[in-house]
Design a protein around this motif. Structure first.
Motif, PDB file in Angstrom:
ATOM      1  N   LYS A  86       2.460  12.130  -5.566  1.00  0.00           N
ATOM      2  CA  LYS A  86       1.558  11.005  -5.345  1.00  0.00           C
ATOM      3  C   LYS A  86       2.342   9.781  -4.876  1.00  0.00           C
ATOM      4  O   LYS A  86       1.916   9.077  -3.957  1.00  0.00           O
ATOM      5  CB  LYS A  86       0.821  10.690  -6.652  1.00  0.00           C
ATOM      6  CG  LYS A  86      -0.192   9.589  -6.551  1.00  0.00           C
ATOM      7  CD  LYS A  86      -0.903   9.393  -7.876  1.00  0.00           C
ATOM      8  CE  LYS A  86      -1.874   8.242  -7.811  1.00  0.00           C
ATOM      9  NZ  LYS A  86      -2.538   8.016  -9.104  1.00  0.00           N
ATOM     10  N   ARG A  89       3.354  10.401  -1.234  1.00  0.00           N
ATOM     11  CA  ARG A  89       2.220  10.210  -0.313  1.00  0.00           C
ATOM     12  C   ARG A  89       1.936   8.725  -0.107  1.00  0.00           C
ATOM     13  O   ARG A  89       1.685   8.282   1.015  1.00  0.00           O
ATOM     14  CB  ARG A  89       0.975  10.911  -0.845  1.00  0.00           C
ATOM     15  CG  ARG A  89       0.978  12.410  -0.620  1.00  0.00           C
ATOM     16  CD  ARG A  89      -0.379  13.019  -0.926  1.00  0.00           C
ATOM     17  NE  ARG A  89      -0.791  12.838  -2.311  1.00  0.00           N
ATOM     18  CZ  ARG A  89      -0.565  13.708  -3.294  1.00  0.00           C
ATOM     19  NH1 ARG A  89       0.072  14.821  -3.052  1.00  0.00           N
ATOM     20  NH2 ARG A  89      -0.996  13.460  -4.519  1.00  0.00           N
ATOM     21  N   ALA A  90       1.982   7.949  -1.188  1.00  0.00           N
ATOM     22  CA  ALA A  90       1.729   6.506  -1.080  1.00  0.00           C
ATOM     23  C   ALA A  90       2.799   5.832  -0.230  1.00  0.00           C
ATOM     24  O   ALA A  90       2.499   4.960   0.590  1.00  0.00           O
ATOM     25  CB  ALA A  90       1.683   5.878  -2.467  1.00  0.00           C
ATOM     26  N   ARG A  91       4.043   6.255  -0.387  1.00  0.00           N
ATOM     27  CA  ARG A  91       5.136   5.675   0.393  1.00  0.00           C
ATOM     28  C   ARG A  91       5.004   6.012   1.872  1.00  0.00           C
ATOM     29  O   ARG A  91       5.276   5.193   2.737  1.00  0.00           O
ATOM     30  CB  ARG A  91       6.483   6.174  -0.131  1.00  0.00           C
ATOM     31  CG  ARG A  91       7.669   5.509   0.562  1.00  0.00           C
ATOM     32  CD  ARG A  91       8.973   6.118   0.157  1.00  0.00           C
ATOM     33  NE  ARG A  91       9.031   7.460   0.694  1.00  0.00           N
ATOM     34  CZ  ARG A  91       9.645   8.471   0.111  1.00  0.00           C
ATOM     35  NH1 ARG A  91      10.239   8.309  -1.025  1.00  0.00           N
ATOM     36  NH2 ARG A  91       9.650   9.664   0.664  1.00  0.00           N
ATOM     37  N   MET A  92       4.559   7.222   2.173  1.00  0.00           N
ATOM     38  CA  MET A  92       4.433   7.646   3.566  1.00  0.00           C
ATOM     39  C   MET A  92       3.288   6.924   4.274  1.00  0.00           C
ATOM     40  O   MET A  92       3.285   6.809   5.489  1.00  0.00           O
ATOM     41  CB  MET A  92       4.245   9.160   3.635  1.00  0.00           C
ATOM     42  CG  MET A  92       5.492   9.903   3.193  1.00  0.00           C
ATOM     43  SD  MET A  92       5.242  11.670   3.077  1.00  0.00           S
ATOM     44  CE  MET A  92       5.192  12.108   4.789  1.00  0.00           C
ATOM     45  N   GLN A  93       2.316   6.413   3.520  1.00  0.00           N
ATOM     46  CA  GLN A  93       1.188   5.707   4.124  1.00  0.00           C
ATOM     47  C   GLN A  93       1.501   4.242   4.389  1.00  0.00           C
ATOM     48  O   GLN A  93       0.780   3.579   5.116  1.00  0.00           O
ATOM     49  CB  GLN A  93      -0.040   5.824   3.225  1.00  0.00           C
ATOM     50  CG  GLN A  93      -0.570   7.237   3.163  1.00  0.00           C
ATOM     51  CD  GLN A  93      -1.719   7.373   2.179  1.00  0.00           C
ATOM     52  OE1 GLN A  93      -2.064   6.447   1.474  1.00  0.00           O
ATOM     53  NE2 GLN A  93      -2.301   8.567   2.134  1.00  0.00           N
ATOM     54  N   GLU A  94       2.577   3.740   3.792  1.00  0.00           N
ATOM     55  CA  GLU A  94       2.948   2.351   4.001  1.00  0.00           C
ATOM     56  C   GLU A  94       3.545   2.166   5.388  1.00  0.00           C
ATOM     57  O   GLU A  94       4.248   3.022   5.895  1.00  0.00           O
ATOM     58  CB  GLU A  94       3.990   1.912   2.967  1.00  0.00           C
ATOM     59  CG  GLU A  94       3.478   1.893   1.560  1.00  0.00           C
ATOM     60  CD  GLU A  94       4.580   1.568   0.564  1.00  0.00           C
ATOM     61  OE1 GLU A  94       5.730   1.332   0.984  1.00  0.00           O
ATOM     62  OE2 GLU A  94       4.283   1.566  -0.630  1.00  0.00           O
ATOM     63  N   VAL A  95       3.263   1.043   6.006  1.00  0.00           N
ATOM     64  CA  VAL A  95       3.867   0.700   7.284  1.00  0.00           C
ATOM     65  C   VAL A  95       5.060  -0.185   6.969  1.00  0.00           C
ATOM     66  O   VAL A  95       4.920  -1.190   6.260  1.00  0.00           O
ATOM     67  CB  VAL A  95       2.864  -0.052   8.188  1.00  0.00           C
ATOM     68  CG1 VAL A  95       3.525  -0.489   9.473  1.00  0.00           C
ATOM     69  CG2 VAL A  95       1.659   0.816   8.456  1.00  0.00           C
TER      70      VAL A  95
END
Length: 115
Positions: A86, A89-95
């Motif tokens: 989780k 996934r949250a880190r990969m969604q950050e720009v």
């Protein structure tokens, strides 16, 4: 739990067998998933201190442990692995922030593709 479940986590070491059969077995960097984990095991899995495990738990980033006594807590390995997924996934969604700019104020290099 099989080693392949750890493969999807970037940066998390996967347990490796001993290189030569005559040598003593080196302890794995990842705790065994066939038993409940102590706070030290959770800390080793995430690569943080035991105090950071407590902070992560209080912040809601880790699952609640199973309380088995007044001073004894254990975590279910699958829940810790899912918490790591989780977080990934949250880190990969950050720009990523755009720190690099040219003299004209326009992005340069790799950050230009993000603009």
């Amino acid at each position: 739990m099989k080693d392949r479940e750890f493969e999807s986590l970037r940066g998390v070491p996967t347990p490796q067998p001993a290189a030569v059969s005559g040598q003593a077995h080196q302890p794995s960097a990842v705790p065994s998933a066939s038993r409940l984990w102590k706070k030290g095991d959770v800390a080793k899995f995430f690569g943080v201190s035991e105090r950071t495990v407590q902070d992560m738990r209080e912040a809601g980033r880790l699952p609640d442990p199973i309380v088995i006594g007044p001073r004894a807590m254990r975590w279910i390995p699958d829940e810790c692995i899912e918490a790591a997924r989780k977080m990934a996934r949250a880190r990969m969604q950050e720009v990523p922030p755009n720190f690099r700019r040219t003299a004209t104020g326009k992005p340069s290099g790799a950050t230009a593709a993000l603009a």
